[in-house]
Design an enzyme around this catalytic site. Structure first.
Site, PDB file in Angstrom:
ATOM      1  CB  SER A 114       2.120  -1.520  -0.888  1.00 39.69           C
ATOM      2  OG  SER A 114       1.758  -0.582   0.103  1.00 39.69           O
TER       3      SER A 114
ATOM      4  CE1 TYR B  57      -1.809  -4.640   0.882  1.00 40.59           C
ATOM      5  CE2 TYR B  57      -0.524  -2.829   1.798  1.00 40.59           C
ATOM      6  CZ  TYR B  57      -1.191  -3.409   0.730  1.00 40.59           C
ATOM      7  OH  TYR B  57      -1.232  -2.752  -0.475  1.00 40.59           O
TER       8      TYR B  57
END
Length: 290
Positions: free
Chosen positions: A158, A171
């Site tokens: 990501s 995350y």
């Protein structure tokens, strides 16, 4: 930087194991690989959804193996990989005979709050899915790859793996650590035929992004086909010179990556590095030169 021309040639992948394959990006990648001619092992927790994806793979004409498992559970991962690596046969329950490509696509995001407001149990659970899961999968799959002369690993990473975030710290941390995990695999395994790619899919319209406050009202999404294209090119061996790289399919394509790999001279291209404070920083060369 490792030189792809001086290390073992790795054959195009014939088989793949895709985690998070029951929906979203994992499902799209699994089906894309099947269309590219690969047999696919599908791993996720929801067996019923996996069976639906498996039926789609078989309709394409490729073999599909359903592996209902929790990626953060060592015993379940070990058993699932053993099934995937079992000898291939005509039955749907037979193995693939080995895993040439591992795609770690399973992932979660925590509540979008700063760290001091995060729930400890949720925070650690996200770390287990996003980091412990890929660790366990690689730990079980990579030895077989090396024994057969090489293989490939793609981590669905990501932009949060390379940038700071003010919310969803689990995350943020997990994707940054995952990128470092991929760098380790590249450094330790490249000379033995292991190729690794950290791939950021952009903002794809999925159940996860639909649940995120930061994407409320979004109308522009990154087509999932961009991720499928890069993973498929990597499976074929077309991007082996990019092993160890962080790529973002919102900007990178197979063609642009091939061109970039042919001309780059950076000692640590597309890898995590601490930035120097300025041109007079005494650590400037230490931080960026290795």
């Amino acid at each position: 930087m490792a030189d792809a021309t001086s290390t073992p040639h790795v054959l195009p992948a014939r088989t793949a194991l895709v985690t998070g394959a029951s929906r979203g990006i994992g499902r799209a990648v699994a089906l894309g690989l099947a269309r590219a001619g690969l047999d696919v092992a599908l791993l996720a927790r929801d067996a019923a959804r996996l069976e639906e994806v498996a039926a789609e793979v078989r309709a394409i004409g490729r073999s599909a193996l359903v592996l209902a498992a929790e990626v953060a559970d060592p015993a379940q991962v070990r058993d699932a990989v053993a099934r995937a690596e079992a000898p291939a046969g005509p039955a749907d329950t037979d193995g693939l005979g080995g895993v040439d490509l591992l795609v770690n696509a399973a992932g979660r995001i925590d509540t979008e709050v700063p760290l001091w407001e995060a729930d400890p149990d949720e925070w650690w659970s996200v770390m287990e899915t996003n980091l412990r899961g890929p660790f366990l999968l690689c730990r079980e799959v990579v030895p077989g790859m090396l024994a057969r002369g090489g293989g490939r690993v793609v981590d669905l990473n990501s932009g949060s793996g390379s940038h700071d975030m003010v919310d969803a710290s689990a995350y943020n941390v997990s994707k940054t650590a995952l990128m470092r995990l991929g760098s380790h695999l590249h450094a330790a395994g490249f000379d033995r035929g292991l190729r690794v790619l950290e791939l950021a899919p952009g903002v794809v319209q999925t159940d996860m992004t639909a649940s995120m406050r930061s994407h409320e009202g979004r109308t522009e999404w990154t087509p999932v086909e961009r991720t499928v294209d890069v993973v498929t090119a990597f499976a074929r061996g077309e991007l082996d010179a990019c092993s160890g790289w962080f790529v973002r399919v919102s900007h990178d394509t197979p063609g642009s990556l091939r061109e970039l790999a042919a001309t780059t001279t950076a000692p640590a291209a597309r890898r995590l590095r601490v930035q120097p404070a300025g041109p007079d920083d005494g650590l400037r060369h230490v931080l960026t030169g290795r």
